[in-house]
Motif scaffolding. Structure first.
Motif, short mmCIF file in Angstrom:
data_model
loop_
_atom_site.label_atom_id
_atom_site.label_comp_id
_atom_site.label_asym_id
_atom_site.label_seq_id
_atom_site.Cartn_x
_atom_site.Cartn_y
_atom_site.Cartn_z
N VAL B 630 0.83 -1.21 0.00
CA VAL B 630 0.00 0.00 0.00
C VAL B 630 0.86 1.25 0.00
O VAL B 630 0.68 2.16 -0.82
N THR B 631 1.84 1.31 0.90
CA THR B 631 2.59 2.55 1.03
C THR B 631 3.55 2.75 -0.13
O THR B 631 3.74 3.88 -0.58
N ILE B 632 4.13 1.66 -0.59
CA ILE B 632 5.08 1.82 -1.70
C ILE B 632 4.30 2.19 -2.98
O ILE B 632 4.72 3.08 -3.73
N THR B 633 3.14 1.56 -3.19
CA THR B 633 2.32 1.95 -4.35
C THR B 633 1.91 3.41 -4.23
O THR B 633 2.01 4.17 -5.20
N ALA B 634 1.42 3.80 -3.05
CA ALA B 634 0.99 5.18 -2.87
C ALA B 634 2.15 6.13 -3.11
O ALA B 634 2.00 7.15 -3.79
#
Lengths: 67, 766
Positions: B630-634
């Motif tokens: 989630v955070t890396i995609t965001a």
């Protein structure tokens, strides 16, 4: 005191004790208990000294608060 | 599985065997007895859990499948509470049994390091309240409100499911591992488990993340107080109130914390009521009517002074006040929702759920909903608390499940209540309040026109309604009061006035809500600045030893100034941002918080691997992988997305091009200066995203390498060295959860018969 009222009083007292615990207001009592149990030769800090020491130590050892 | 709980495959354990004192009763319930008790399903127990499962199931159906005109708020309460109970009773026990294997015959740091000050055995229920007060703040009250743009269902599912499988797991694991290490901090654990590179990256990432989190929390306060004389006065009054409480506790009546908190609470209520009166006068309105930039500067100056003042004067008393308010407000809000049971008209999925250009926060549901709601579902910041004070106070190892896992479930419930409060207000008002000024235009007429032009089902707002709502709240305007806090305050006023006080009390409840949110945030700002300052001092101290001396004033002041300057710069950037600061910065807050969670879970995974628990590593790997994805995609979308509304650099390029083309206004920026500000801000935000994600990837990769190495060692028969403190025998007993089991009660009765002098004998201490 009627039993109902006594029950309310007991309930209130235990709630106050709980709330005190959460706020950390019973820290001195716990310190004195520990001091006695550990059998130190020196007398324990007075209440005033204890609280002074407690907040002063927080100056150099801060604890985060969450978002 | 044979063997005792602490005999783990492939790990060495320091210290000799745990030898119990023959004069004392057992310090833990016998494993076989506990297992038998756990597995004995009496008809009552079966009926109870069947009822909980059924009620929870019905509630989820009501929320997710039944599509009526409205849905009652009580179903949110049932769906969440039943899911929490099932998660706590079943999933957390799986983690306990298979992964952590606590051993009550082992002493906790509070016992073997007992000093009466920092390491003190604390009753589990008291510690639960204490831990909860430390982890819960403004975060769970703000994120769900902003996320309500997409409808209620995505946020509800993420808050409830996320906490059971991710947030509560993280808190539980970090608390347990830190407890086994004498209460060591996350940073120290990262250094031990991941080596110099991973440890340093974790430390730098933590420091930067704290700066961002403090800045954005401060931005929430500034957005709530801007152009609100009533709010500025009553929140400003918390400073003299706290100073008075500090002096009272230091000189007048030391230690009388409950007493001074009650006095402080009464003064606080007086400040809220007085704020209304002051804002009603001409001089009051003139004096306390401040624009956001002025408030931001005030907060920066205040932040510096508060962080260099002694703790007893301002921080400690306000902490008491904050704790007092926190527990009171949350209990009251829960009661009000259960009593009032508001009908919710917001749809399960709104028109913005499938789009990436929502006015409140931009970006698609995946991944941005999962970073917008951080606190309440998965909050990395908790790892810093769970590896701070709480592990030093815990009485028995088995209590970590109740306090770590259970405490986080409570915070999740707070987030659900905040969501309910936010969606109980009209959707038109919601969007008028939360969209940036550039869209709403700032007046009731322009805002109503804009909201109606969105084409939202069932939304038809009139300027009168917006003006009347502002009057009810005692404010001049509620247009573009973004940041979540004012919306929650309107929602709370909306619910509470039906519970206590009627319409006349609405303005009071609104400012009451603003007050407690500001109180939580200011406490977090102070404490965050202090912690960050010490981390910086410590790091510089590695090169210039003088900086390590905490009492060296110039060093302390310099480092405080650096930290305040860092978050102050981000805060000013948010306040002056022509795009609407919350809209662009809030995702950064969520990303930062969840990257910290990914870091904390990586460290936990490396530790669990070294303990040899490969079969059950998925318990940690699952939430860690989710948080990382989630955070890396965001972050990648924020860095690489070609959509200007989403990508920082795309926006930067669009504005740079417009400037190069000689345009004097572009999008929501109406002047050249505003356009230049956008170019500057997006560049800083973009680089911050890059730094965060790079540091986090380093930590995650080093953790995965450590995990693989542990696996190789264990298959090759080499022993993994763990960093737990040496095991010592416990000499005390206490039940594990809220309600003692039959076996625990039996054992407690045995302990009650033990003479006091025997119980308190401290073998080998002092």
């Amino acid at each position: 005191m009627s039993p109902g009222l006594a029950g309310v009083a007991t309930g209130f007292r235990s709630f106050a004790r709980y709330f005190n615990g959460v706020l950390g207001a019973d820290a001195y009592a716990k310190y004195v208990e520990h001091h006695r149990a550990a059998g130190h030769a020196t007398p324990p800090l007075s209440e005033r000294e204890f609280w002074r020491d407690r907040t002063d130590r927080q100056d150099t050892n801060p604890q985060g608060r969450c978002c | 599985m044979a063997g005792t709980a602490d005999e783990l495959a492939g790990a060495t354990r320091k210290g000799g065997p745990l030898t119990a004192d023959p004069q004392l009763p057992p310090t833990g319930v016998d494993e076989a007895v506990r297992e038998a008790e756990d597995k004995r399903w009496t008809p009552t127990k079966i009926a109870l859990w069947a009822a909980i499962a059924l009620l929870g199931g019905v509630a989820w159906v009501m929320l997710a499948i039944v599509r009526g005109e409205t849905v009652n708020a009580i179903w949110f309460v049932f769906a969440s509470v039943c899911t929490y109970l099932i998660g706590y009773r079943f999933y957390s026990k799986v983690i306990e049994k298979l992964l952590l294997k606590p051993n009550d015959r082992r002493a906790t740091p509070a016992e073997y390091k007992a000093d009466g000050k920092d390491y003190v055995r604390t009753d589990r229920n008291v510690l639960f309240g204490h831990h909860f007060a430390a982890i819960a703040g403004a975060g769970p009250l703000v994120g769900p409100v902003i996320a309500a743009q997409m409808g209620y269902l995505p946020g509800t599912i993420w808050i409830i499911v996320g906490v059971v499988f991710a947030g509560a797991v993280q808190d539980y694991l970090v608390l347990f591992f830190s407890m086994r290490r004498g209460g060591r901090s996350l940073g120290q654990m990262a250094r031990e488990e991941l080596g110099v590179i991973g440890g340093t990256a974790a430390l730098v990432a933590t420091l930067l993340i704290m700066v961002i989190i403090v800045a954005i929390l401060a931005l929430v306060v500034v957005s709530a107080l801007g152009e609100s004389p009533w709010g500025v006065f009553s929140v400003g009054m918390t400073i003299p109130i706290a100073l008075f409480m500090g002096v009272y506790l230091r000189y007048l009546r030391p230690g009388k914390i409950l007493e001074v908190s009650l006095i402080g609470f009464v003064l606080l209520m007086a400040a809220i009521i007085g704020g209304g009166a002051v804002a009603g006068t001409e001089w009051g309105a003139a004096l306390f009517h401040l624009d956001k930039v002025t408030i931001a500067w005030g907060l920066i100056i205040y932040g510096f002074i508060a962080a260099v003042l002694p703790v007893w004067l301002l921080l400690a008393p306000r902490d008491y006040l904050s704790t007092f308010m926190k527990i009171g407000v949350i209990v009251m809000l829960a009661l009000a929702i259960v009593v009032v049971r508001p009908e919710i008209t917001v749809p399960a999925f709104s028109e913005f759920a499938s789009r990436d250009n929502g006015p409140v926060f931009s970006g698609a549901l995946f991944p941005f909903l999962f970073v917008t709601i951080a606190c309440g579902a998965l909050s990395g910041f908790h790892a810093l608390i769970s590896s701070g004070t709480t592990p030093k106070l815990i009485e028995k190892e088995r209590q970590t499940r109740f306090i770590g896992y259970g405490g986080m479930l409570m915070e999740s419930f707070v987030a659900i209540m905040a969501l309910v409060a936010a969606i109980s207000i009209d959707r038109g008002i919601y969007f008028a309040m939360n969209a940036p000024l550039a869209l709403t235009g700032g007046t009731v007429e322009s805002a109503a026109t804009w909201v109606n032009s969105l084409g939202l089902a069932g939304v038809n707002i009139t300027p009168d309604v917006l003006a009347q709502t502002a009057r009810d709240m005692g404010e001049e305007s509620i247009i573009s009061r973004s940041g979540g806090a004012p919306t929650l305050a309107v929602g709370l006023a909306h619910i509470m006035h039906q519970f206590i006080g009627g319409t006349a009390m609405m303005a009071f409840w609104y400012h009451f809500a603003i007050m407690f949110e500001a109180l939580f945030i200011l406490t977090a700002v102070d404490a965050g600045t202090r912690v960050a300052r010490f981390m910086l001092q410590d790091s510089i101290g590695n090169f210039v030893p003088k900086f390590k001396e905490a009492s060296w004033r110039p060093g302390a002041w310099l480092c405080t100034a650096v930290m305040v300057g860092a978050w102050g710069a981000v805060l000013l950037m948010g306040v002056t941002d022509p795009l609407g600061g919350i809209n662009t910065l809030f995702p950064l807050f969520g990303i930062a918080n969840q990257l910290l969670a990914a870091i904390a879970l990586s460290v936990c995974m490396a530790i669990a691997a070294k303990r040899g628990a490969f079969k059950y590593l998925w318990i940690v790997a699952l939430p860690m992988a989710f948080a990382a994805v989630v955070t890396i995609t965001a972050s990648f979308q924020k860095i690489f997305s070609p959509v200007p509304a989403v990508g920082y650099f795309a926006n930067n390029a669009a504005f740079s091009k417009a400037l190069a083309d000689g345009k004097t206004s572009f999008g929501t920026a109406k002047t050249v200066a505003a356009m230049e500000a956008v170019v500057r801000n997006t560049m800083i935000q973009g680089w911050l995203s890059i730094i965060f994600v790079v540091l986090s990837i380093i930590v995650i990769v080093t953790a995965i390498l450590a995990t693989i190495k542990a696996f190789r060692n264990s298959t090759a028969g080499t022993i993994n060295v763990d960093h737990e403190d040496e095991a010592r025998s416990s000499r005390v007993f206490a039940p594990a959860g809220l309600i003692p089991t039959a076996a625990e009660r039996e054992l407690m009765a045995e302990w009650d018969k033990v003479p006091g002098e025997l119980r308190f004998e401290k073998a080998g201490h002092h």
